[in-house]
Design an enzyme around this catalytic site. Structure first.
Site, PDB file in Angstrom:
ATOM      1  CG  HIS A   1      24.510  70.583  32.384  1.00 64.01           C
ATOM      2  ND1 HIS A   1      23.058  70.392  32.034  1.00 64.01           N
ATOM      3  CD2 HIS A   1      25.078  69.552  31.642  1.00 64.01           C
ATOM      4  CE1 HIS A   1      22.761  69.297  31.175  1.00 64.01           C
ATOM      5  NE2 HIS A   1      24.035  68.934  30.940  1.00 64.01           N
TER       6      HIS A   1
ATOM      7  CD  GLU B   1      22.498  59.568  34.118  1.00 63.49           C
ATOM      8  OE1 GLU B   1      21.408  59.031  33.559  1.00 63.49           O
ATOM      9  OE2 GLU B   1      23.349  59.738  33.629  1.00 63.49           O
TER      10      GLU B   1
HETATM   11  C1  TPP Z   1      20.816  62.303  32.371  1.00 59.53           C
HETATM   12  C2  TPP Z   1      22.281  62.901  31.681  1.00 59.53           C
HETATM   13  N1  TPP Z   1      23.306  61.758  31.893  1.00 59.53           N
HETATM   14  C3  TPP Z   1      24.364  62.161  31.011  1.00 59.53           C
HETATM   15  C4  TPP Z   1      24.693  63.382  30.583  1.00 59.53           C
HETATM   16  C5  TPP Z   1      25.796  63.721  29.748  1.00 59.53           C
HETATM   17  N2  TPP Z   1      25.543  63.629  28.321  1.00 59.53           N
HETATM   18  C6  TPP Z   1      25.296  64.656  27.346  1.00 59.53           C
HETATM   19  S1  TPP Z   1      25.053  64.129  26.036  1.00 59.53           S
HETATM   20  C7  TPP Z   1      25.331  62.359  26.159  1.00 59.53           C
HETATM   21  C8  TPP Z   1      25.335  61.618  24.856  1.00 59.53           C
HETATM   22  C9  TPP Z   1      24.066  61.584  24.380  1.00 59.53           C
HETATM   23  O1  TPP Z   1      24.149  60.811  23.218  1.00 59.53           O
HETATM   24  P1  TPP Z   1      23.091  60.767  22.281  1.00 59.53           P
HETATM   25  O2  TPP Z   1      21.639  60.635  23.092  1.00 59.53           O
HETATM   26  O3  TPP Z   1      23.013  59.509  21.306  1.00 59.53           O
HETATM   27  O4  TPP Z   1      22.861  62.309  21.569  1.00 59.53           O
HETATM   28  P2  TPP Z   1      23.863  62.854  20.660  1.00 59.53           P
HETATM   29  O5  TPP Z   1      24.944  63.601  21.577  1.00 59.53           O
HETATM   30  O6  TPP Z   1      24.535  61.667  19.977  1.00 59.53           O
HETATM   31  O7  TPP Z   1      23.030  63.864  19.720  1.00 59.53           O
HETATM   32  C10 TPP Z   1      25.636  62.274  27.504  1.00 59.53           C
HETATM   33  C11 TPP Z   1      26.022  61.225  28.220  1.00 59.53           C
HETATM   34  C12 TPP Z   1      23.499  64.301  30.407  1.00 59.53           C
HETATM   35  N3  TPP Z   1      23.483  65.563  29.923  1.00 59.53           N
HETATM   36  N4  TPP Z   1      22.441  63.839  31.044  1.00 59.53           N
END
Ligand code: TPP
Ligand code: TPP
Ligand code: MG
Ligand code: MG
Lengths: 330, 372, 330, 372
Positions: free
Chosen positions: C129, C60
């Site tokens: 959230h 971000e």
């Molecule tokens: C700071 C922040 N930015 C964006 C999000 C939205 N978000 C939730 S899960 C995710 C993807 C995360 O991917 P990864 O780290 O690969 O974990 P996975 O879901 O594949 O286990 C995003 C962008 C969030 N929760 N927190």
């Protein structure tokens, strides 16, 4: 009872608490070898060693979050954030984590920690280094926010903050570090959530916190020479907010002026004004007045900076105008 | 002349071409590793299978609970990651601490929480891991050392580092494991905390579950160094990669790094290459995934694979496997029943969990309550 | 004049603006391949390609700051922050950078960009959230903050935000995306800094923004069936704040209730209440009332979440109580 | 078996021993590089000397201005970093963009701003680079492409990356240089932006001025990988280190990386190893520095060194050097006079610089003004 500076009161209290509880440790940028940007922690690295006084990389999110994690395991970190401006970089760890650990997990753990940080403008540090954004913390359930204005309060509130099991934002102010006052050594910790009536008066209530509480006292003193009896309230705690003390005072005086270092619109004073207008609705003889910083990115040049920031003069003017509005005769 | 850092050639030619596609190179390479059953006892292997099956069945029921509106909010499943989850958790002692992201149901179970309490949390009941206050993303249990699932991407990393600092401070011999996803290695908190952990020599193992996706974004679209374990180099930290579909390999690698951390206090980074079998969360139809990719994830199914392996190796027979499956089915049924029978929180308790230390003038107002 | 959803209005307006100005581009997490967490940008990657619709890593601070830098060179980035909760991680780039570029450097450059982000609770997303922290932006000089509540406003304010040379925080709300309304296609951009009187009435003023503006309208409709004439004001712009419109209304009605989704103490409503209590001091027949979220980390469990959040019911109650306080007879 | 990332042995044994001390190894190694004068023309070399001398003299006068209370706020000087500053700026075209931290007076001058306007900014006058609104930390000039000095550590890095994105978007051939200090490589924004720049292939050169100190904290105390250029590896980015005391070497390295970025769009990282001759800012007595360390910084003096080099090489004689020194002295005197004669901003202009586009109801209230 010693007369010492606000800086010394903070230093001495930190030292005492470190001596009495080995779970208390200090963590932050430049607090050890450099002895603190504002020298609050001078000498503590030498006395307590690197385990208890931990210099960090420039990584606000990282080291504040590390303090939260350490607190979850029962340590008592005292974090120094060099100025409140840089705390924005750690805000997620404070607002989305420290403040939520207790509630979000059903009370199984908490984050007992103190986040010490100074606010304040007036030093020509420019737009990014002169902000008063305590509002960002005062707004958040799960946090507590205290703001001592005197050396005695600095001591009493720091003790209270360290005894508390919740994360406490402990607001200091660049302009207060060199101010002096009596500090009773055996005074008990302050009560978080309580405001203090620092001058008793009957004509008008002036409300401030941190630096502006001292300015309020100054203005009250000026006015008393002219026969005006001003009551001064020092909020001391921004969260929780002691509405009772505010309203009780205004019910007596019938008018109020708020003195704050932050920006006017949506600033801390907005809640104070709203609360007084509500709780003392039938007693107010004039609108609650706010004296606050001009809503601009604070300029560097002295004449502009001076114009933008609240002072004893602007507060004095507002108080006089309010007294006039309520028909007060000196 | 100046010194020059090694510069490895990117796998694909430019940023543009990496968008929306996935370079499969590394993935295939991972899948071909020889999956031996290692030196684990037959009982341990059967228990791995049981745990993996339990998580599989649990997650399927969680999804069903969502459809039935018993579960709300966001709900992210460990389907496809069961081998990783069980392998990692088997490397930890009960006294070791775990911090995870929001995709943590399986971890909660494998770390030792009763499935019923995990399901009750999804159902938002007082018997849940967080008394129903946390939900799917925010499980917690002091008893078993699960110090939280966290919904803010990367938010758990500084916390885990701080827990390791506390261990170091006290001279304890616990280790912290900090789980995260591949997409999470691009956020600032990752960098700050990896540096701090390495600098201060803190006993924490950072585990990156590389399922190639963060929501719909592939690793190639998000990480300039897509071999994520190599990022440990920037902190002089040990990093390695393991096939996350291989429970034994995961347990071995994690166990080694955890014990090394326990002995020396040194942190490490472990990348477990894995698959996400379904959408990012229960409600995501994952239309962005190519047919081959979805097919590959289905084929890689670690639970089915491990089942056949155990049968071929004579650790289990078909009946034994079916018996385990019946048992975990019963466990999950019981968990659902427990959750369903548990009480909802009483609205009167709304203000009981804001502060650990009550102080004067705390606001305890409902929306319709006046200030005065 | 088409009846479309708030989501569709945002989508269509973004598309139009991209067609008409090639400096406009979209940047954010999951806005392209995934088509947006809330599908606002669905189809735009396909239509405009990767240059104009840029999926980012989860970073971000990095991608918001990149948008600020690109804006300084004259591009017009529209950033999507998946929810306002995650914006805390970019706050330094927004508050200490985007908001200061124009002032701190003496007006040589500015950061013309739109930061789109939804707030809102009520979806059982839990404490981290579900927050409403638009206050963090509304407080900051140098930023502008708008908060449309209808599809038509979404369109008109998005156009205005894109035409503006300052950084604009464009507040959306999870609960509004599926709401429908008429959207005149040839309507001009809205005027930033102006509130709207969305129901004219004489007995009481109800003030809201974003989701709560629609709830306010709903409650006004309910009350009108009982013969109560409520005036509804939709703030539309939180910064600058249109105090005139507020005060003018309350000078007429004599009482006001504020409906807000954020926490009460120090929330946006505090400034509204303070401003009304000041500007309509001689006209108010009862204290200004605020209906806001309970001050807790929002719990996941439905019964608790429901109890904590403001609704048509709680607003209705507060309005009735205020009417009673001023002696209104139905 | 899993793949394993290289794990280089830390220079010193543990975090504890690194506190408060500085490992000198790398530093000495840097100082021994053969400083040739390269292929630059004599005129260019003399101009480098002139610029370095100008910055030296300017900074000394800035410090003096601070003592005289003509300059306020924080004031960080480039004393000791003149070779780095001039080498870097010589590698940029006027149309290239520069983002720096708060230690930028020298950069402002070397990028082409009149010293008088730089001094006027320090004096807070309307003729200053930012009309007196920014001060020492916040210089800016669209004309010469200085897109800002920034006071928040790391704050400039995402901005610089975004400027490079804009160039890429438009297909321009400008390059962005993003200057920062060693301590800054530990903050999240560094990581996020390095990744983004490498991932999207953006024409930006990240320059780390390694003066071994961030305020009082040494690199060894703050960075687990203290050879900072190696951190580029985590993004598959090219990284290299250069002796920042050698203006020609700096120009060569920076020029090469800038031109590479211009041609290919590829970012790079350059670490310039340098010295901070005085305290962190004008008011810092730097008591935390050891005597040897302070002495080493004094000895390394790049201006004096370059002067002798030019004289031994016959590029300058003593008279020529003295003449240049007189000339820059005159320039600085003129700058001070210009600043001193310039007007202070009028308080009536206070509200003129909050918004670029005026809108309804903007608050333009002084502290004593009522809301209504
Ligand atoms: C700071 C922040 N930015 C964006 C999000 C939205 N978000 C939730 S899960 C995710 C993807 C995360 O991917 P990864 O780290 O690969 O974990 P996975 O879901 O594949 O286990 C995003 C962008 C969030 N929760 N927190
Ligand atoms: C985010 C943030 N944290 C802390 C500070 C305080 N601070 C100012 S300069 C500095 C040290 C920076 O060191 P380095 O990056 O090495 O740059 P140098 O001063 O040596 O040029 C610190 C900690 C700040 N300005 N911003
Ligand atoms: Mg992933
Ligand atoms: Mg440095």
């Amino acid at each position: 009872m010693a007369v010492i500076t606000y800086r010394q009161a903070l230093h001495d209290t930190l030292r005492e608490e470190m001596l009495s509880d080995e779970n208390v440790f200090l963590i932050g940028e430049e607090i050890g070898v450099f002895e603190g940007s504002y020298k609050i922690t001078a000498g503590l690295l030498e006395e307590f060693g690197e385990k208890r006084v931990r210099d960090t990389p420039i990584a606000e999110e990282g080291f504040v979050g590390a303090a939260v994690g350490a607190a979850m395991l029962g340590l008592r970190p005292v974090v120094e954030l060099m100025t409140i401006n840089f705390s924005l970089l750690a805000l997620d760890q404070i607002v989305n984590h420290a403040a939520k650990i207790y509630g979000m997990f059903g009370g199984q753990s908490s984050a007992p920690m103190v986040l010490r940080t100074p606010g304040g403008g007036g030093q020509q540090l420019g737009a990014t280094h002169s902000q008063n954004i305590e509002l960002y913390y005062a707004f958040v359930p799960g946090l507590k926010v205290v703001a001592p204005s005197t050396p005695a309060d600095a001591r009493a509130l720091l003790k209270a903050s360290l005894a508390d099991n919740d994360p406490v934002l402990f607001l200091e102010n660049l302009a207060l570090y060199n101010t002096k006052g009596e500090v009773p050594e055996d005074a008990p910790p302050a009560e978080i959530g309580k405001a203090g009536v620092t001058r008793v008066g009957s004509d008008i209530t002036i409300i401030g916190y941190s630096r502006m509480a001292t300015v309020a006292t100054q203005v009250a003193d000026q006015l008393s020479e002219e026969g005006v009896s001003a009551e001064v309230i020092d909020l001391r705690s921004l969260r929780p907010l002691d509405r009772e003390t505010l309203v009780e005072s205004v019910r007596k005086t019938g008018c109020a002026v708020i003195a704050e270092d932050d920006w006017l619109t949506y600033g801390v004073g907005a809640e104070i004004a709203a609360s007084i207008s509500d709780g003392a609705f039938d007693y107010l003889d004039a609108p609650v007045r706010r004296v606050a910083a001009a809503e601009v990115p604070l300029p560097y040049a002295k004449p502009l900076e001076r114009a933008a920031l609240p002072s004893a003069e602007s507060l004095n003017t507002a108080v006089r105008q309010t007294l006039e509005a309520v028909g007060h005769r000196r | 002349m100046a010194e020059t850092a090694t510069r490895s050639k990117p796998a694909s030619s430019g940023s543009k071409s990496r968008r929306g596609t996935r370079s499969g190179g590394n993935r295939v390479q991972q899948r071909q590793g020889n999956t031996a059953l290692g030196s684990e006892s037959q009982e341990t292997l059967r228990d791995y299978f049981r745990q993996m099956s339990l998580i599989r069945r649990f997650e399927e029921r969680a999804a069903q609970g969502y459809t039935q509106a018993k579960v709300g909010g966001y709900c992210h499943l460990n389907l496809g990651e069961e081998a990783t989850v069980v392998g990692l958790m088997s490397a930890l002692r009960r006294s070791d601490y775990l911090f995870t992201n929001y995709r943590e149901h399986g971890y909660a179970i494998a770390k030792g929480i009763e499935p019923g309490r995990v399901m009750a949390e999804l159902y938002g009941r007082t018997t849940g891991t967080s008394k129903g206050l946390g939900g799917s993303m925010h499980m917690f249990d002091t008893e078993v050392g699960l110090l939280g699932g966290y919904g803010i991407v990367g938010g758990q990393i500084p916390l885990a580092t701080g827990a390791a600092l506390a261990i170091d401070y006290r001279g304890g011999d616990e280790v912290v494991m900090c789980q995260m996803g591949d997409g999470t290695t691009n956020i600032g908190a990752f960098h700050e905390s990896m540096n701090i952990a390495a600098l201060w020599n803190l006993p924490v193992v950072f585990v990156v579950i590389n399922n190639y996706l963060g929501m719909g974004t592939t690793v190639d679209m998000s990480s300039a160094e897509s071999e994520l374990y190599k990022r440990a180099v920037a902190y002089r930290m040990h990093g390695e990669r393991v096939d996350g579909n291989d429970v034994v390999a995961v347990q071995e690698a994690a166990g080694r790094l955890v014990e090394h951390a326990r002995k020396t206090g040194e942190p490490a980074m472990l990348e477990a290459v894995s698959h996400r079998m379904k959408g990012h969360s229960v409600v995501d139809p994952a239309k962005y995934r190519s047919a081959e990719d979805a097919e590959a994830a289905r084929e890689a199914d670690p639970v089915a694979t491990f089942r056949s392996q155990l049968i071929s190796a004579g650790v289990l027979d078909e009946d034994g496997a079916a018996e385990i499956e019946r048992a975990v089915q019963a466990d999950v049924d019981a968990a659902v029943a427990f959750a369903d029978d548990s009480p909802h929180p009483d609205p009167a308790t709304l203000f009981d969990y804001t502060y650990a230390t009550p102080v004067a003038n705390d606001s305890r107002r409902l929306p319709a309550d006046p200030v005065f």
